[in-house]
Design an enzyme around this catalytic site. Structure first.
Site, PDB file in Angstrom:
ATOM      1  N   TYR A 172      10.565  14.820  -2.786  1.00  0.00           N
ATOM      2  CA  TYR A 172      11.018  14.715  -4.186  1.00  0.00           C
ATOM      3  C   TYR A 172      11.563  16.053  -4.697  1.00  0.00           C
ATOM      4  O   TYR A 172      11.266  16.444  -5.826  1.00  0.00           O
ATOM      5  CB  TYR A 172       9.852  14.302  -5.105  1.00  0.00           C
ATOM      6  N   ASP A 212      -2.775  -3.522  -5.971  1.00  0.00           N
ATOM      7  CA  ASP A 212      -2.505  -2.234  -5.335  1.00  0.00           C
ATOM      8  C   ASP A 212      -3.490  -1.221  -5.928  1.00  0.00           C
ATOM      9  O   ASP A 212      -3.250  -0.660  -6.993  1.00  0.00           O
ATOM     10  CB  ASP A 212      -1.047  -1.830  -5.584  1.00  0.00           C
ATOM     11  N   LYS A 267      -5.019   6.522  -0.127  1.00  0.00           N
ATOM     12  CA  LYS A 267      -5.342   7.748  -0.853  1.00  0.00           C
ATOM     13  C   LYS A 267      -6.779   8.262  -0.653  1.00  0.00           C
ATOM     14  O   LYS A 267      -6.992   9.039   0.258  1.00  0.00           O
ATOM     15  CB  LYS A 267      -4.973   7.579  -2.325  1.00  0.00           C
TER      16      LYS A 267
END
Ligand SMILES: *Cc1c(COP(=O)(O)O)cnc(C)c1O
Length: 425
Positions: A19, A241, A270
């Site tokens: 990013y 999710d 995660k």
């Protein structure tokens, strides 16, 4: 430090950062170690980590129990392929996840990243209907402000404005965006959507209670329960999710539990390994799994990452679950929630602040007006903290083991950086 300069100057010209506009980005900070809630830089400075390395390091860095588990596993079996072969760390982990998760979410498919866990959930949902003779049910409904990953199928489910829809228009599957049914009118609209298009819809995907990378937007349990109820009524699968919310972040082990919702498929990653090794899991309810049982080989789930169920990663995840059992993680999350609520409250009064939201170990301040992300990020480093605002939000998601004093340093840094910014508006 001649050694550091060696790998840094030799390596930087060959690295492509995430990013990041590589032409204008400030130089990334070289890290040499991390311990507890602290990241140590090559020049000896220490930063208190306010964001747990993209929300993964829930027990802090370098926890001795996880390190020991990975070292033990490394000595016997770091990895073996997972087709036709199985091993203890993966099977123990699957059984433990099934026991922890609500309802009959009991069949675990391991992958190595959150995006791929979502991709697998999409395959499961679409093929579920195909196997049941309803091959026309292929579309996925997602919500505004959602984020589900960076691969092509998951990009198509991210917020159309904040995500990468414009950049890759025409190359992604065409899915259906909905507003979260947060009030009467939106509930009716959501119901109408499922009613009108139900015959073509395989699943609805939602980040339960907190939408993370789309801007730390929060919704209540009634909204989530309403989504689940509408899915059941219209014969559509529900994919939760919980890659960000899972493992305590929102205040419960899983956000769905708070709304008494049992999704048909749940995605985890995660914090699954406590932020040590890459691992993800897509877990299906019994009825979803059973739709793939058949005499027909073509009815099987066709997916298999090379490093699926990596034994080191599974050992780390088992050790992370041990810590949730042995250490007072959920009490720590409750204490963090109280402290964030108290110490971030003054932000509300600052110029350029649109909203402040706290849930579990998540504190978010939403900004308005022009935002100079580079300048904000630089100021946080100068104040000795690692806080990385994105889009319109400055947020804290510290390790659950952060001390009250460290958390006060983090919230004070957020208050002063935003007060400085208010002075310039
Ligand atoms: C981070 C995240 C993903 C993507 O996970 P990766 O491991 O980065 O591919 C998907 N969904 C949610 C809710 C996330 O927070």
């Amino acid at each position: 430090m001649p050694e550091t300069r060696d790998w840094l100057t030799g390596g930087l010209p060959h690295i492509w950062l995430p990013y990041t506009q590589m032409q204008t980005t400030p130089a990334p900070l070289p890290v040499v170690a991390a311990q507890g809630a602290r990241i140590r830089l090559a020049d000896g400075r220490e930063l208190i980590d306010g964001i747990s390395s993209w929300w993964t390091a829930c027990h802090g860095y370098n926890h001795p129990h996880i390190r020991a588990a990975v070292e033990t596993q490394l000595a016997t079996l770091p990895h073996v392929m997972f087709a036709g072969l199985v091993h203890e760390p993966a099977l123990r982990l699957a059984a433990r996840l099934a026991a922890l998760l609500p309802g009959d979410l009991e069949r675990v498919f391991f992958t190595e990243s959150g995006s791929v866990a979502v991709e697998v959930a999409l395959k499961m949902a679409i093929q579920y209907w195909r196997n049941k003779g309803q091959a026309e049910k292929q579309r996925i409904v997602y919500f505004r402000h959602g984020y589900h990953g960076d691969t092509f199928a998951t990009m198509a489910l991210c917020d159309p404005e904040e995500g990468m829809h414009a950049l890759f228009a025409g190359t992604m599957p065409d899915q259906i965006m909905a507003e979260l049914p947060a009030d009467e009118a939106m509930s009716r609209a959501f119901d109408l959507l499922l009613d009108t298009h139900g015959e073509r819809i395989a699943a609805v995907i939602v980040e339960p209670l907190v939408q993370g990378a789309g801007g730390m937007q929060m919704h209540d349990t009634a909204t989530l329960a309403l989504i689940a109820e509408a899915c059941t009524r219209h014969g559509v699968l529900l994919i939760a999710d919980e890659i960000m919310t899972g493992f305590g972040r929102s205040g419960r082990m899983f956000a769905c539990e708070e709304a008494n919702v049992v999704p048909d498929i749940i995605c985890l990653s995660k914090a699954l390994t406590g932020g040590t090794l890459p691992l993800a899991a897509t877990v299906a309810r019994k009825h979803v799994f059973e739709a793939f049982l058949s005499g027909d080989p073509a009815a099987a789930l066709m997916h298999g990452p090379t490093y699926m169920a990596n034994a080191l990663a599974c050992a780390a995840a088992n050790a992370s679950l041990d810590l949730f059992e042995r250490e007072p993680r959920m009490e720590q999350v409750a204490a963090i929630e109280a402290q964030l609520t108290l110490e971030l409250a003054p932000c509300r009064a600052l110029a350029g602040v649109a909203a402040m939201r706290v849930k579990g170990a998540i504190g978010a301040v939403e900004l308005s007006g022009p935002i100079d992300l580079h300048a904000l990020r630089r100021r946080f480093v100068e104040l000795g903290v690692w806080v990385r605002p994105f889009g319109k939000v400055v947020y804290l998601m510290p390790p659950f083991t952060v001390t009250p004093a460290e958390l006060t340093t983090l919230t004070a840094a957020v208050r002063s950086v935003l007060a400085e910014r208010a002075g310039t508006l």
